[in-house]
Write a protein that holds these residues in place. Structure first.
Motif, short mmCIF file in Angstrom:
data_model
loop_
_atom_site.label_atom_id
_atom_site.label_comp_id
_atom_site.label_asym_id
_atom_site.label_seq_id
_atom_site.Cartn_x
_atom_site.Cartn_y
_atom_site.Cartn_z
N ALA A 90 45.33 32.32 35.94
CA ALA A 90 45.13 33.72 35.55
C ALA A 90 45.76 34.68 36.55
N THR A 91 45.65 34.35 37.82
CA THR A 91 46.22 35.20 38.87
C THR A 91 47.74 35.18 38.82
N ASN A 92 48.31 33.99 38.61
CA ASN A 92 49.77 33.90 38.51
C ASN A 92 50.32 34.68 37.33
N VAL A 93 49.60 34.69 36.21
CA VAL A 93 50.06 35.45 35.05
C VAL A 93 50.08 36.94 35.37
N ALA A 94 49.06 37.43 36.09
CA ALA A 94 49.05 38.84 36.50
C ALA A 94 50.24 39.14 37.40
N ILE A 95 50.54 38.24 38.33
CA ILE A 95 51.68 38.43 39.22
C ILE A 95 52.98 38.43 38.42
N ALA A 96 53.10 37.48 37.48
CA ALA A 96 54.31 37.41 36.66
C ALA A 96 54.48 38.67 35.82
N ASP A 108 51.53 47.38 34.90
CA ASP A 108 50.40 47.82 35.73
C ASP A 108 49.31 46.78 35.52
N ALA A 109 49.17 45.85 36.48
CA ALA A 109 48.36 44.65 36.28
C ALA A 109 47.22 44.56 37.28
N ALA A 110 46.14 43.91 36.84
CA ALA A 110 44.99 43.63 37.70
C ALA A 110 44.44 42.27 37.31
N VAL A 111 43.70 41.66 38.24
CA VAL A 111 43.06 40.38 37.96
C VAL A 111 41.57 40.48 38.32
N ILE A 112 40.73 39.92 37.46
CA ILE A 112 39.30 39.80 37.72
C ILE A 112 39.04 38.39 38.20
N THR A 113 38.66 38.24 39.46
CA THR A 113 38.43 36.91 39.99
C THR A 113 37.51 37.00 41.21
N TYR A 163 44.85 49.82 32.26
CA TYR A 163 45.88 48.91 32.76
C TYR A 163 46.73 48.40 31.60
N ASP A 164 47.96 48.03 31.93
CA ASP A 164 48.79 47.32 30.95
C ASP A 164 48.22 45.92 30.71
N VAL A 165 47.91 45.24 31.80
CA VAL A 165 47.47 43.84 31.73
C VAL A 165 46.30 43.63 32.67
N ILE A 166 45.22 43.05 32.16
CA ILE A 166 44.14 42.54 33.00
C ILE A 166 43.99 41.07 32.68
N THR A 167 44.04 40.22 33.70
CA THR A 167 43.76 38.80 33.52
C THR A 167 42.42 38.49 34.19
N MET A 168 41.82 37.38 33.78
CA MET A 168 40.50 37.03 34.30
C MET A 168 40.41 35.52 34.45
N GLY A 169 40.02 35.08 35.66
CA GLY A 169 39.82 33.65 35.83
C GLY A 169 40.26 33.10 37.17
N ALA A 211 42.43 47.99 28.42
CA ALA A 211 43.68 47.32 28.80
C ALA A 211 44.52 47.03 27.56
N LYS A 212 45.82 47.22 27.67
CA LYS A 212 46.69 46.92 26.53
C LYS A 212 46.69 45.42 26.23
#
Length: 330
Positions: free
Chosen positions: A43-49, A56-61, A9-15, A135-136
């Protein structure tokens, strides 16, 4: 037959994740007559942004097994965010958050996360470590360090990033998103942040969050203290005084845009998504910070958070129409 390689992924956020129930009028909640529902949580909003900029984004939550949890799982792909790492926790409710809107600078938040938020139930065993390593950009927040088992899971994920060979342009970002109601004491947060900073390449927070993290509220001293902890880029948001960023060789500061603030709550997340874009593009510090500053300003002119995140084209147009005051460089 070999197993397919983990997706990079380009971006993975977590939280944190929640459903935001935000008023459509300003003033006290008891006087508000209509509300809107949207996906929320830093964390979810940052993935959306980030996804709004094409990442190419994903969130771990984690959510509850309830209608709000199903709403989140269904809505994330509509924003372009993968929900492959969103799981449910039985017996806990998906959190909701309310805010009051008193422009230009008073936006009280009311979190409903009792008895415990599902996103604090992420376990080390459940982590997609192969994807985290590849993830990048991997983005975490201080809130995830506030309770077990999420605390251990975050430390395991951060160590995995440190042990992996990060290629040029890969970053681990620690959002210093400190909220006192999630912690037993500021000192407990300081201890956990100190460990997390050892694994971060970028740290971003406001002056109050920097005080908890490194004991400094002066923006320049706070940035220097973060750099001393080992990060490559330190970003300190100063509210009405603007934002500054430092590396070991560069210093950039921008004053804020003059806007009519509607709701400032999502600005930091819009800023974060823009930061991931600048990092992914390999931009210099000045261009990245100007882009982030504009993104935060745009979100502050809109009522909601996740649905308010701007595209890259919107930000570039905003910068053309609202040039920033000259950056200070050293």
């Amino acid at each position: 037959m070999t197993n397919p390689a983990p997706h990079a992924y380009d971006v993975i956020t977590m939280g944190r994740v929640s459903v935001d129930i935000y008023p459509q009028q300003t003033g006290p909640l008891e006087d508000v007559s209509t509300f809107s529902k949207s996906v929320g949580g830093s964390a979810t909003n940052v993935a959306i942004a980030a996804a709004r900029h094409g990442a190419d984004a994903a969130v771990i939550t984690r959510t509850g097994n309830d209608p709000f949890g199903r709403y989140i799982a269904r809505t994330l792909p509509e924003f372009g965010v993968a929900n492959a790492f969103v799981e449910t926790v039985e017996g806990l409710n998906t959190p909701v958050a309310f805010c009051e809107i008193f422009p230009p600078d008073d936006f009280p938040l009311y979190f409903y996360r009792a008895p415990k938020a599902p996103d604090l139930m992420i376990t080390a065993k459940s982590l997609p470590l192969h994807e985290i390593e590849r993830a990048k950009i991997f983005w975490t927040t201080v809130t995830g360090l506030s309770e077990e088992p999420s605390r251990q899971a975050h430390h395991v994920a951060l160590r995995a990033r440190s042990e992996a060979t990060l290629a040029r342009g890969m970053h681990t970002v620690l959002d210093l998103d400190y909220r006192s109601m999630f912690w037993s004491s500021p000192e407990a947060a300081t201890r956990e942040v100190a460990v997390a900073l050892e694994h971060a390449t970028v740290a971003v927070g406001n002056r109050e969050e920097c005080e908890v993290a490194v004991g400094e509220t002066d923006p320049v001293r706070a940035a220097d203290a973060l750099l001393e902890r080992g990060v490559e880029i330190a970003i300190v948001k100063q509210g009405p005084k603007g934002v500054l960023a430092k590396t070991r060789d560069e210093f950039v500061e921008f004053r804020p845009h003059h806007i009519d603030v509607v709701n400032g709550l999502g600005s930091g997340d819009g800023f974060g998504g823009a930061l991931t874009h600048g990092l992914l593009q390999g931009w210099g510090l000045e261009r990245t910070l100007a882009f982030c500053n504009a993104a935060g300003a745009i979100v502050a002119t809109r009522f909601e958070c996740s649905t308010a995140m701007p595209t890259s084209d919107e930000i570039e147009q905003f910068l053309q129409d609202n040039p920033t005051e000259e950056a200070v460089n050293a």
